[in-house]
Write a protein that holds these residues in place. Sequence first.
Motif, PDB file in Angstrom:
ATOM      1  N   LEU A 258       0.855  -1.191   0.000  1.00 57.65           N
ATOM      2  CA  LEU A 258       0.000   0.000   0.000  1.00 57.65           C
ATOM      3  C   LEU A 258       0.884   1.232   0.000  1.00 57.65           C
ATOM      4  O   LEU A 258       1.891   1.288   0.715  1.00 57.65           O
ATOM      5  CB  LEU A 258      -0.870   0.045   1.264  1.00 57.65           C
ATOM      6  N   ALA A 259       0.489   2.240  -0.790  1.00 61.49           N
ATOM      7  CA  ALA A 259       1.149   3.545  -0.749  1.00 61.49           C
ATOM      8  C   ALA A 259       0.195   4.515  -0.054  1.00 61.49           C
ATOM      9  O   ALA A 259      -1.022   4.465  -0.274  1.00 61.49           O
ATOM     10  CB  ALA A 259       1.469   4.022  -2.161  1.00 61.49           C
ATOM     11  N   LEU A 260       0.742   5.375   0.802  1.00 61.53           N
ATOM     12  CA  LEU A 260      -0.079   6.246   1.647  1.00 61.53           C
ATOM     13  C   LEU A 260       0.478   7.665   1.640  1.00 61.53           C
ATOM     14  O   LEU A 260       1.693   7.869   1.700  1.00 61.53           O
ATOM     15  CB  LEU A 260      -0.082   5.719   3.093  1.00 61.53           C
ATOM     16  N   THR A 261      -0.417   8.650   1.583  1.00 60.37           N
ATOM     17  CA  THR A 261       0.015  10.048   1.602  1.00 60.37           C
ATOM     18  C   THR A 261      -1.026  10.896   2.318  1.00 60.37           C
ATOM     19  O   THR A 261      -2.198  10.522   2.379  1.00 60.37           O
ATOM     20  CB  THR A 261       0.224  10.577   0.162  1.00 60.37           C
ATOM     21  N   ALA A 262      -0.599  12.037   2.873  1.00 64.65           N
ATOM     22  CA  ALA A 262      -1.525  13.013   3.470  1.00 64.65           C
ATOM     23  C   ALA A 262      -0.908  14.391   3.289  1.00 64.65           C
ATOM     24  O   ALA A 262       0.185  14.646   3.785  1.00 64.65           O
ATOM     25  CB  ALA A 262      -1.749  12.725   4.950  1.00 64.65           C
ATOM     26  N   ASP A 263      -1.597  15.276   2.561  1.00 61.44           N
ATOM     27  CA  ASP A 263      -1.020  16.598   2.295  1.00 61.44           C
ATOM     28  C   ASP A 263      -2.090  17.549   1.771  1.00 61.44           C
ATOM     29  O   ASP A 263      -3.206  17.143   1.440  1.00 61.44           O
ATOM     30  CB  ASP A 263       0.112  16.475   1.263  1.00 61.44           C
ATOM     31  N   VAL A 264      -1.725  18.827   1.689  1.00 57.36           N
ATOM     32  CA  VAL A 264      -2.547  19.862   1.051  1.00 57.36           C
ATOM     33  C   VAL A 264      -1.657  21.088   0.926  1.00 57.36           C
ATOM     34  O   VAL A 264      -0.767  21.300   1.746  1.00 57.36           O
ATOM     35  CB  VAL A 264      -3.816  20.187   1.886  1.00 57.36           C
ATOM     36  N   THR A 265      -1.864  21.861  -0.137  1.00 58.02           N
ATOM     37  CA  THR A 265      -1.118  23.113  -0.301  1.00 58.02           C
ATOM     38  C   THR A 265      -2.072  24.253   0.029  1.00 58.02           C
ATOM     39  O   THR A 265      -2.827  24.713  -0.836  1.00 58.02           O
ATOM     40  CB  THR A 265      -0.591  23.249  -1.744  1.00 58.02           C
ATOM     41  N   GLN A 266      -2.081  24.687   1.293  1.00 53.98           N
ATOM     42  CA  GLN A 266      -3.088  25.669   1.684  1.00 53.98           C
ATOM     43  C   GLN A 266      -2.869  27.041   1.032  1.00 53.98           C
ATOM     44  O   GLN A 266      -3.812  27.803   0.873  1.00 53.98           O
ATOM     45  CB  GLN A 266      -3.198  25.790   3.208  1.00 53.98           C
ATOM     46  N   ARG A 267      -1.642  27.340   0.596  1.00 51.86           N
ATOM     47  CA  ARG A 267      -1.421  28.611  -0.133  1.00 51.86           C
ATOM     48  C   ARG A 267      -2.324  28.681  -1.356  1.00 51.86           C
ATOM     49  O   ARG A 267      -2.903  29.711  -1.668  1.00 51.86           O
ATOM     50  CB  ARG A 267       0.031  28.724  -0.636  1.00 51.86           C
ATOM     51  N   TYR A 268      -2.389  27.564  -2.099  1.00 48.54           N
ATOM     52  CA  TYR A 268      -3.197  27.538  -3.319  1.00 48.54           C
ATOM     53  C   TYR A 268      -4.690  27.635  -2.978  1.00 48.54           C
ATOM     54  O   TYR A 268      -5.454  28.283  -3.676  1.00 48.54           O
ATOM     55  CB  TYR A 268      -2.964  26.245  -4.108  1.00 48.54           C
TER      56      TYR A 268
END
Length: 740
Positions: free
Chosen positions: A455-465
Amino acid sequence: MHHSGRITPELVAAHGLKPDEYQRLLALIGREPSFTELGIFSAMWNEHCSYKSSRIHLRKLPTKAPWVIQGPGENAGVIDIGDGLACIFKMESHNHPSYIEPHQGAATGVGGILRDVFTMGARPVATLDLLRFGAPDHPLMRHLIAGVASGIGSYGNSFGVPTVGGSTKFDRRYNGNILVNAMAVGIARRDEIFYAKATGIGNPIVYLGSKTGRDGIHGATMASAAFEADAQEKRPTVQVGDPFAEKLLLEACLELMRTGAVIAIQDMGAAGLTSSAVEMGAKGNLGIALDLDAVPCREPGMSAYEMLLSESQERMLMVLAPDKEAEAEAIFRKWGLDFAIIGKTIAEPRFVIRHHGEVKADLPIKELGDEAPVYDRPSVPTPKAAPLAPETVAAPLPHNEALLRLIGSADLASKRWITEQYDSLILGNTIQGPATQDPGGDAALIRLGDGPKGLALTADVTQRYCEADPYEGGKQAVALAWRNLTAVGATPLAVTDNLNFGNPENPHVMGQFIGCLEGIGEACRALDFPIVSGNVSLYNASEGQDIPPTPAIGGVGLLEDASRGATLAIKRPGDAILLFGETHGWLGASVYLRDLCGREEGAPPPVDLAVERRHGDFLRGLIENRALTAVHTLSDGGLALGLAKMALAGGIGARIELPESLPAHAFLFGEDQARYLATALPEKAEAIRLEAEAQGIPCQLIGTTGSSILAFGEVASVGLDALRERFDSFLPELMAKRTF
């Protein structure tokens, strides 16, 4: 909180209910509520539990796909990953508690999300966290960073699940309201998944786990209000976690589930016993009768009100098959946990609470959840920002100094000071996580059992955008997750989200929420990447200052053969460097513009979802065929930062050529989307480039790996040692400062 006599307007207000909401309550039950009933409504109708400001907008999100077994509405989402297995995952916020008491706030955030996953019959295999702190030099920030890191580490490490990834960024707008979002991922057999829906009349309702205390009363209500200056006085509303008790609870629950005794199960999270009991009954169209005299309490003299609203941790509620009570009790006693029959399911759809022989509450059970207020709050869309032409941004620094400054900046520097407090290798299946590689990978990678799948897992967000353009920012958050999974070779399958926003009563914030959701929904549809679970966290505001819109996206992808997963480290000198995707030198809303030019204007880079899909599918094919030796997605900081991280990870430098057509700083630091940087054996590179061009995918051979420096054409070069020194020093130096 003891009380007798009339319900006053002040008391209603103290429970977070507006006057018109109280009128709605009166109309529903046809009389004045008891004090306990007021507490129950307060718990069920706050923003955190009822989603009253967000429900109408959440309905627009795509939640279905052939591989989705359970979408939103349960403790966690469930997807089919083949071979009779299911992956169960969700993300939750613990923002307010973590600001007030960072260690316990973060620890119980991890504990709560792990319970959401094993409640459904899954054994947790990984956690991730998304952290947003304020300005590093803010007087509270070092205390908050240290507390959150130690809280996540101590809970996950003690419980015995690896913390494998996530994202940590800084912005002064989180000074008064940091974000702590935790994501948990578990695995179950697809024919052995447990749900919260109660069935059967007269079945025993059983309380399991730890004893109930006075911690966390009104925790959910607090999480539904903005912070004023008195935030520190709210510490008693923060729960206290015991990871060892939770580990016992996990093992006892999984053992009990194997006996066939469990009809329904729900963890006690926000609003504790009230919310868990009401949800189980309402989902099954049944009533619930509880006798609180049987609830195991940690403190003497607790009132019905306190027991119903406590958010003490490590507790579960189950509906059991009546002939299995003794067997179930024996299992829980063996694990040293409390087991008490505290009520039963009833035919009449009511929520009936008795304590010391008195009826303390008698309410319609469906209406407690279904008839919560729903608001279509006024909203004002964010004005569209104009694109920023690269020629209009002058380079404030020489390019080598710019790269050193950025790689040593709060957002882009190593987070090892935090992640080294987490055990990312426990259970022995982590292929790529914080401990196995710094500067980390695009996504974490874990093997399933003995493999070959992963399994590949990620958690992120670019709040500037998201702030500059909520719609494009929402699209980019999903595309970023999809790209991160793709870059390690995984097929992206599904999303969990954690929608963190400011005060929804502010029309500008509501506009941000709606815009981000539109972008998220469109991207999930275009990329076949449905949302199966999530959490909405509103009122993230402090003394009138709203946080930037921060819709965190947690993504899960599948590799048929985890040993083929790609990593971003440069592997050897002499490899060719390939750039996939178009580069226009987009500097609007970029890290370069903000951190080096001191400007925050311009539209963020646009996201073309058809292009994302085309590029990602092509890259995944190359990884599957082992055509590439390293792969990295380009995001914050653009090409220069991406290449620097690949070089640091492998300890090998590179030289690239710059095009004539763009200003050098725009080419190096622009944040155009749908781009990947890769390395390949020199004899294969031209064939890959031609194959890409044949499929309409821009691909350039831009340089070669080797030496111990990064050289950008003739305009700049910087040594890897200098880069590493900057990359590694930011957090240790910040956290070592003494302030007296």
